[in-house]
Scaffold this active site. Structure first.
Site, mmCIF file in Angstrom:
data_model
loop_
_atom_site.group_PDB
_atom_site.id
_atom_site.type_symbol
_atom_site.label_atom_id
_atom_site.label_comp_id
_atom_site.label_asym_id
_atom_site.label_seq_id
_atom_site.Cartn_x
_atom_site.Cartn_y
_atom_site.Cartn_z
ATOM 1 N N LYS A 78 11.362 -42.722 5.558
ATOM 2 C CA LYS A 78 12.478 -43.633 5.808
ATOM 3 C C LYS A 78 12.227 -44.242 7.185
ATOM 4 O O LYS A 78 12.396 -43.582 8.208
ATOM 5 C CB LYS A 78 13.800 -42.883 5.779
ATOM 6 N N GLU B 280 8.825 -41.334 0.135
ATOM 7 C CA GLU B 280 8.226 -42.210 1.149
ATOM 8 C C GLU B 280 9.014 -42.068 2.446
ATOM 9 O O GLU B 280 10.171 -41.657 2.419
ATOM 10 C CB GLU B 280 8.221 -43.666 0.654
ATOM 11 N N TYR C 173 9.181 -51.775 0.266
ATOM 12 C CA TYR C 173 9.433 -50.622 -0.612
ATOM 13 C C TYR C 173 10.376 -50.893 -1.778
ATOM 14 O O TYR C 173 10.749 -49.980 -2.499
ATOM 15 C CB TYR C 173 9.995 -49.465 0.208
ATOM 16 N N CYS D 34 13.707 -25.077 49.838
ATOM 17 C CA CYS D 34 13.993 -24.522 48.514
ATOM 18 C C CYS D 34 15.507 -24.367 48.336
ATOM 19 O O CYS D 34 16.184 -23.837 49.219
ATOM 20 C CB CYS D 34 13.311 -23.168 48.379
ATOM 21 N N CYS E 89 8.115 -23.944 46.401
ATOM 22 C CA CYS E 89 8.713 -23.157 47.473
ATOM 23 C C CYS E 89 7.697 -22.105 47.922
ATOM 24 O O CYS E 89 7.103 -21.423 47.097
ATOM 25 C CB CYS E 89 9.967 -22.464 46.945
ATOM 26 N N CYS F 109 11.830 -15.496 47.747
ATOM 27 C CA CYS F 109 12.628 -16.424 46.952
ATOM 28 C C CYS F 109 13.068 -15.733 45.656
ATOM 29 O O CYS F 109 12.225 -15.283 44.870
ATOM 30 C CB CYS F 109 11.777 -17.649 46.653
ATOM 31 N N CYS G 258 16.296 -20.290 48.428
ATOM 32 C CA CYS G 258 16.086 -19.362 49.531
ATOM 33 C C CYS G 258 15.938 -20.071 50.873
ATOM 34 O O CYS G 258 15.834 -19.413 51.905
ATOM 35 C CB CYS G 258 14.859 -18.493 49.265
ATOM 36 N N LYS H 147 17.744 -36.912 5.695
ATOM 37 C CA LYS H 147 17.686 -37.279 7.112
ATOM 38 C C LYS H 147 17.232 -36.088 7.959
ATOM 39 O O LYS H 147 17.781 -35.001 7.850
ATOM 40 C CB LYS H 147 19.088 -37.724 7.601
ATOM 41 N N ASP I 135 12.638 -46.239 10.509
ATOM 42 C CA ASP I 135 13.824 -46.498 11.324
ATOM 43 C C ASP I 135 13.726 -47.909 11.898
ATOM 44 O O ASP I 135 13.283 -48.124 13.019
ATOM 45 C CB ASP I 135 13.901 -45.460 12.454
#
Ligand code: IVH
Length: 681
Positions: A117, A115, A227, A408, A426, A431, A411, A315, A119
């Site tokens: 886990k 099942e 559970y 930019c 840009c 560039c 450049c 985990k 959190d």
């Protein structure tokens, strides 16, 4: 009189039962059978009847709201300690767990259950003769806090159990959690209210359960999944599978996709499936709990100090972590988009050290109010680049807002907000991060058509350092190329010749070759029809361009931005000194139905051609000739088509033309019928 009271009581009991069933359908099954309005009116009726009669059943949903705030929580001692689980991280460890279990109980295969886990935070619900009398947090495992009032506000926690198998006493264990959507909405509200944000749904859920004022808990939209059990008196359950069925029967929410597994391999399969599914689940899970199904076997296996021998928690790698922003810098990608990047205090996310994270775009920064010095949550999902989920708190240096760059960072060309949206780009032709892509495009067939300068050669030219800027292409010599590993003398000569040939081109091709945003072949030709020379485009205003019929606004502004960048103009001027010669056969050929001036007298005016198959000459050239003579070239055959020119291995267009009765000619016939097309036609 007695009778009337009894009637009212019976009505209240009925309403309570109906409302509890509706709650379950709505919150657990996600399948409400009645509308919210119906529910509300039933609930109001219940409140009225309870108020009038002074009778409130112990499982009435009216008890879920309204308890007064507490000063502090009472301690709650667990009669059976709430243990923890051993964490495992690899399938080898899962197999080792199974081996340990089988060594003790000496069987070939053990049936497990798997099942998710969840959190969240563990709680224990105590039911005495079917009535919820206490809800307690896990605390240190032996002693937790009495949070009954708060847990009663959770709509999916049954306040009572009814039926023929109600035990005298049962302690039900489960996890309180919050869905991702409810969590996002909560944090959004907090952000608007200027309150500090919660780092994750678990913290938000735990904070809500440990609220002294139950009305605050009630607002948080908590959920529960059940559970496990503590003490049970007066009921025998012999396995996890049986427990889950019993819980379901009594309307307790149970783990999503609870799964019996006939052996450990099935459990491993489940772990894999859940890992793939977990990003799309509506709630956070941090792993899968594998449990020995049979309770008698569990008894034989027993417990260690902190955890049972009969269960293990697999985990998953964490997706998120908390860290601090050290700096926010602009970063430019190969397509010219300038994105803000957060430089982070390095943190491990799912086993990978993360020290940079994208902030997507400049509006996002403002929306989240991200600043240097902030404490943030970073997320890394699969191969996706890490990104910042939210700001938890502003740090000491947080008073400086991040400024959006105007040029930019690589450049120094203009940085332009694209289409008025959040994307900053840009416009620099030279560039560096964009150069490779730009040059591949520049040399491509519909652009300058430099034969032999494909992607591989372009990369080699870069890596060797022979091409460091746009103009270097026109400076290449045969000797330069021969130094490269892929070039023999002949191929070097060929490429140099192709480059020389490409230096004489048309304005339409050249505009297209520059790779201006939103300017494809069509738009480039449209511009060339209206602007005679490249110089005429220097500094051109978007308003002027958008006067051209069929010209889009996005293209107009992109072209204008491009030609208002001094660096770009300088690059074009340098290309000219290196031999670039631009002709413009398209100028003045624009079809202009409104005035009928330019094209009406042209030879192919009002004629529409479609081409299919391979022609003996370049299809582009034929198309160009037709257009220059005032004709139209269309991509698909219709009744409006004047003539289909069919080359070798024609496609389905030929069938369509025949079906529609459209005249079909070979290229040779076409030449005879319409005559050789000179540039002046
Ligand atoms: S069984 C004795 N099942 O994980 C083992 N726990 O790390 C009792 N958890 O304290 C726990 N989902 O808070 C079990 N499906 C699940 C779970 C689960 C989440 C939590 C629970 C427990 C912690 C142990």
């Amino acid at each position: 009189m007695e009778k009337r009271v009894d009637d009212t009581k019976a009505q209240i009991d009925r309403l309570v039962e109906q409302l509890n069933r509706c709650n379950y359908e709505y919150h657990v099954l996600d399948a409400p059978e009645i509308s919210d309005e119906e529910y509300d009116s039933m609930f109001r009726l219940l409140l009225e009847l309870e108020g009038g009669s002074g009778y409130t059943p112990p499982n009435s949903p009216s008890l879920r709201v309204g308890a007064p705030p507490l000063d502090k929580f009472d301690k709650a001692v667990h009669s059976i300690p709430m243990l923890s689980l051993d964490d495992i991280f690899t399938f080898d460890e899962v197999l080792a767990f199974d081996q340990r279990v089988r060594d003790i109980i000496e069987t070939a295969d053990v049936a497990y259950t798997a099942e998710p886990k969840y959190d969240g935070l563990a709680v224990e619900l105590t039911y005495e003769n079917g009535r919820l009398i206490r809800a307690a947090t896990r605390g240190n495992g032996t002693t937790g806090e009495d949070v009954t009032q708060n847990v009663m506000t959770i709509k999916t926690v049954p306040l009572s159990i009814s039926g023929d198998d109600v035990p005298e006493l049962i302690e039900i264990r489960g996890e309180i959690y919050m869905t991702k959507a409810d969590f996002d909405a909560l944090n959004e509200g907090r952000m608007e209210g200027g309150k500090p944000l919660f780092a994750n749904p678990r913290n938000a859920a735990a904070g809500a359960v440990r609220q002294l004022d139950p009305s605050v808990t009630a607002e948080r939209k908590l959920r529960i999944t059940c559970y496990g059990t503590g003490i049970i008196k007066g009921l025998t359950l012999s396995s996890q599978t049986e427990l889950i069925s019993w819980l379901k029967k009594h309307l307790f929410p149970t783990p999503y996709r609870f799964q019996p597994a006939k052996d450990i391999h099935e459990a491993i399969e489940y772990i894999r499936e859940m890992d793939a599914a977990r990003a799309t689940l509506p709630f956070n899970i941090d792993g899968v709990v594998v449990k020995v199904d049979d309770f008698a076997l569990r008894q034989r296996l027993g417990d260690k100090t902190r955890s049972p021998r009969w269960a293990a928690a697999f985990k998953y790698q964490a997706h998120q972590a908390q860290t601090r922003i050290l700096n926010i810098v602009p970063s430019i990608g190969r397509t010219g988009v300038i994105t803000p990047v957060a430089i982070l205090e390095p943190v491990s996310v799912g086993g990978v050290t993360v020290s940079r994270s994208t902030l997507h775009n400049w509006d996002e920064i403002r929306r989240m109010d991200v600043r240097t010095g902030d404490t943030v949550i970073v997320e890394r999902a699969g191969d996706v680049i890490p990104h910042i989920v939210c700001v938890l708190s502003h740090g000491a240096s947080s008073d400086i807002e991040v400024a959006e760059p105007v040029v930019c960072p690589e450049c120094g060309s203009k940085a332009v907000r694209e289409d008025g949206g959040a994307v900053l780009r840009c416009v620099g032709l030279n560039c560096p991060p964009q150069l490779q892509g730009r040059i591949i495009h520049f040399a491509s067939r519909p652009a300058l058509n430099i034969d032999g300068l494909g992607e591989k050669i372009a990369v080699a030219l870069f890596e060797s350092g022979l091409v460091k800027d746009f103009t270097d292409i026109f400076r290449l010599t045969q000797e330069d190329l021969e130094k490269l590993p892929r070039f023999a003398e002949k191929s070097a000569v060929n490429l140099i010749q192709a480059i020389e040939k490409s230096k004489t081109t048309t304005l339409a091709r050249f505009i297209f070759a520059l790779g201006v945003r939103h300017s494809g072949e069509f738009a480039s030709r449209l511009i060339a029809q209206h602007y005679e020379t490249i110089e005429a485009l220097y500094g051109v205003k978007a308003d002027a361009l958008s006067l051209i019929k069929q010209m889009g606004d996005k293209t107009s502004s992109a072209v204008s931005e491009f030609f208002s960048d001094a660096g770009n103009i300088e690059t074009i001027e340098t290309l000219k000194t290196l031999g670039l010669t631009i002709t413009n056969p398209d100028f003045g050929t624009a079809e202009n139905k409104d005035t009928g001036t330019k094209d009406s007298g042209r030879r192919l005016a009002k004629l529409t051609f479609v081409i299919t198959g391979t022609l003996p000459v370049s299809r582009k050239d034929v198309e160009g000739q037709i257009r220059r003579a005032g004709g139209t070239v269309s991509a698909s055959v219709s009744k409006q088509t004047t003539c289909l020119i069919a080359g070798e291995s024609p496609g389905s267009k030929l069938d369509k033309a025949r079906a529609l009765g459209v005249r079909t000619v070979s290229y040779e016939q076409y030449m005879v019928m319409f005559g050789p097309l000179s540039e002046q036609s």
